[in-house]
Design an enzyme around this catalytic site. Structure first.
Site, PDB file in Angstrom:
ATOM      1  N   TRP A 127     -17.624   9.610  21.954  1.00 45.95           N
ATOM      2  CA  TRP A 127     -16.370   9.915  21.274  1.00 45.95           C
ATOM      3  C   TRP A 127     -16.669   9.912  19.774  1.00 45.95           C
ATOM      4  O   TRP A 127     -17.268   8.956  19.271  1.00 45.95           O
ATOM      5  CB  TRP A 127     -15.353   8.826  21.648  1.00 45.95           C
ATOM      6  CG  TRP A 127     -13.999   8.999  21.039  1.00 45.95           C
ATOM      7  CD1 TRP A 127     -13.225  10.113  21.081  1.00 45.95           C
ATOM      8  CD2 TRP A 127     -13.269   8.009  20.319  1.00 45.95           C
ATOM      9  NE1 TRP A 127     -12.038   9.882  20.417  1.00 45.95           N
ATOM     10  CE2 TRP A 127     -12.051   8.600  19.947  1.00 45.95           C
ATOM     11  CE3 TRP A 127     -13.527   6.692  19.955  1.00 45.95           C
ATOM     12  CZ2 TRP A 127     -11.086   7.912  19.223  1.00 45.95           C
ATOM     13  CZ3 TRP A 127     -12.563   6.014  19.241  1.00 45.95           C
ATOM     14  CH2 TRP A 127     -11.356   6.607  18.877  1.00 45.95           C
ATOM     15  N   ASP A 208     -16.518  -0.426  25.358  1.00 43.39           N
ATOM     16  CA  ASP A 208     -15.250   0.219  25.025  1.00 43.39           C
ATOM     17  C   ASP A 208     -14.683   0.779  26.325  1.00 43.39           C
ATOM     18  O   ASP A 208     -15.294   1.660  26.949  1.00 43.39           O
ATOM     19  CB  ASP A 208     -15.513   1.344  24.003  1.00 43.39           C
ATOM     20  CG  ASP A 208     -14.229   2.052  23.589  1.00 43.39           C
ATOM     21  OD1 ASP A 208     -13.136   1.591  23.978  1.00 43.39           O
ATOM     22  OD2 ASP A 208     -14.332   3.059  22.860  1.00 43.39           O
ATOM     23  N   ALA A 210     -11.460   2.561  27.661  1.00 42.63           N
ATOM     24  CA  ALA A 210     -10.201   3.197  27.262  1.00 42.63           C
ATOM     25  C   ALA A 210      -9.518   3.896  28.440  1.00 42.63           C
ATOM     26  O   ALA A 210      -8.401   4.387  28.295  1.00 42.63           O
ATOM     27  CB  ALA A 210     -10.457   4.209  26.144  1.00 42.63           C
ATOM     28  N   LYS A 243      -3.920   5.263  27.544  1.00 40.41           N
ATOM     29  CA  LYS A 243      -3.992   6.214  28.659  1.00 40.41           C
ATOM     30  C   LYS A 243      -3.380   5.626  29.928  1.00 40.41           C
ATOM     31  O   LYS A 243      -2.553   6.260  30.566  1.00 40.41           O
ATOM     32  CB  LYS A 243      -5.442   6.620  28.941  1.00 40.41           C
ATOM     33  CG  LYS A 243      -6.345   6.636  27.731  1.00 40.41           C
ATOM     34  CD  LYS A 243      -6.201   7.869  26.878  1.00 40.41           C
ATOM     35  CE  LYS A 243      -6.886   7.641  25.551  1.00 40.41           C
ATOM     36  NZ  LYS A 243      -7.094   8.802  24.755  1.00 40.41           N
TER      37      LYS A 243
HETATM   38  C1  LMR Z   1      -9.765  11.784  22.943  1.00 41.52           C
HETATM   39  O1  LMR Z   1     -10.986  11.585  22.977  1.00 41.52           O
HETATM   40  O2  LMR Z   1      -9.272  12.915  22.998  1.00 41.52           O
HETATM   41  C2  LMR Z   1      -8.837  10.606  22.857  1.00 41.52           C
HETATM   42  O3  LMR Z   1      -9.564   9.421  22.845  1.00 41.52           O
HETATM   43  C3  LMR Z   1      -7.864  10.701  21.752  1.00 41.52           C
HETATM   44  C4  LMR Z   1      -8.494  10.523  20.420  1.00 41.52           C
HETATM   45  O4  LMR Z   1      -7.973   9.704  19.646  1.00 41.52           O
HETATM   46  O5  LMR Z   1      -9.481  11.198  20.095  1.00 41.52           O
END
Ligand code: LMR
Length: 396
Positions: A127, A208, A210, A243
């Site tokens: 991410w 992490d 999420a 989420k």
């Molecule tokens: C994503 O990866 O789309 C989500 O985790 C939202 C974000 O804040 O980027």
């Protein structure tokens, strides 16, 4: 002075949403930012959340500040949801934070105190904010190979080989489940090997998580994390309620530190609370109060678990429908991996030109690294998407 500022770099995920908003085409499909969507393309408020909010509205008698670390109800319930009984509760310091991102920030802040010279190891890819936040805060970072773009699986051998370069005191950031952006997840045997390696090398694990409940179910998704927690002396966890409770804009998350013993955990607890004070004082309360209420109420919790399971199953259905459709439309098994991936995302393996063509010619908004939000394809939106993918792939 302000002229020193350079124009801000656009966030690759958020900037896509902006482009989508202004696109006048009615057939456009948003597969960018990771929010759950139903068949109508709506991100619904869960019924259990609505009920908890109604109760909160009726019962809440004050908006005075709560505890600096957040409410105990929320923190205890979340510790349980994530860790189960993997570790003695007294060893875990917990901090209510603005979203999972707030938790990551507070954990990095803690590393600034513990070992500012550490290297933070981040999966390649990850991410984007993982690397963004670590470098913004002045940490050294190293990326470790994660994804095999041929097999579309985790490249276990390269990853484990690269971990040999970790030094004592480094921070190893891992996705607890539903890897973002690839959707390819580490198997349990490899998790065990990573756990052993972090112990052997004196590396601090940081998980992490999420998307708990979006992969293989609440407990199965937490199993690797729980294994690690039961073995290591010290560990960090950042968990998000964005989420699995659909509380995106309410910003609900938790940072946890597992300490060697309850005495160390108490010191950690005080330090975490101070970090809240130093950064933004109290974390927002509303969403955390909703989560605390749902998890501690038998009926609301049951209803929430059913709703979460429905979302998970809906995403699995999209995965298998999309894989089938792409097999047919592209006349190849190149995209079969989509059915085996888990969580909200898969990375298709398309190049930048193909991603651009999907957007410009077909109104399909895919993140630049060809990550798609699986939930965006519910309601048979996988059909126009698969035919658009087939067109750009065949044009190459
Ligand atoms: C994503 O990866 O789309 C989500 O985790 C939202 C974000 O804040 O980027």
């Amino acid at each position: 002075m302000f002229e020193k500022l350079q124009p801000a770099k656009l966030d690759p995920i958020l900037s896509l949403s902006q482009l989508f908003q202004v696109d006048p085409r009615s057939e456009k499909v948003d597969l960018g930012i990771g929010v759950y969507k139903d068949d109508e393309g709506i991100t619904p408020i869960m019924a259990s959340v609505k009920k908890a909010e109604a109760r909160l509205l009726a019962e809440q008698s004050s908006k005075a500040y709560v505890a600096l670390a957040g409410t105990e109800l929320f923190r205890d319930q979340m510790r349980n949801l994530v860790l189960g009984d993997a570790v003695l509760a007294g060893r875990v310091a917990t901090l209510q934070t603005p979203g999972g991102t707030g938790a990551i920030r507070q954990i990095f802040e803690t590393m600034k105190i513990l070992n500012p010279e550490c290297t933070i190891w981040i999966s390649d890819p990850s991410w984007p904010s993982h690397l963004g936040m670590a470098t913004h805060m002045g940490f050294k970072t190293r990326s470790y190979p994660y994804f095999d773009s041929e097999t579309r699986l985790v490249d276990v051998d390269s990853m484990m080989a690269s971990f040999q370069g970790m030094k004592s005191g480094d921070l190893l950031l891992l996705h607890g489940c539903c890897h973002n952006p690839t959707g390819a997840n580490i198997d349990m045997d490899t998790w065990k090997a990573i756990t052993d390696l972090t112990i052997e090398k004196g590396v601090l694990p940081f998980i992490d998580i999420a998307y708990q409940g979006f992969g293989d179910g609440l407990d199965t998704d937490a199993a690797p994390l729980r294994h690690m927690a039961s073995r290591v002396e010290e560990m960090f966890i950042a968990a998000s309620c964005s989420k699995n409770f659909g509380l995106y804009r309410d910003r609900v998350g938790i940072a946890m530190m597992i300490a060697k013993d309850p005495t160390m955990a108490e010191v950690a607890q005080g330090n975490l609370a101070t970090l809240n004070r130093m950064n933004y004082s109290f974390a927002p309360d509303h969403g955390a109060a909703v989560v605390g209420m749902i998890l501690s109420d038998t009926e609301l919790r049951r209803e929430w678990m059913v709703e979460l399971e429905e979302m998970r199953m809906a995403m699995l259905t999209v995965r298998s429908k999309l894989a089938d459709e792409l097999r047919m439309q592209c006349n190849s098994d190149n995209f079969d991996f989509i059915a085996h991936h888990r969580g909200m995302f898969s990375r298709l393996g398309l190049n930048a030109d193909q991603v651009l063509a999907l957007r410009e010619k077909h109104g399909m908004y895919v993140v630049g690294d060809s990550r798609i939000n699986i939930a965006g394809l519910a309601g048979d939106r996988h059909l126009p998407f698969a035919s658009a993918v087939a067109k750009v792939v065949n044009a190459a």
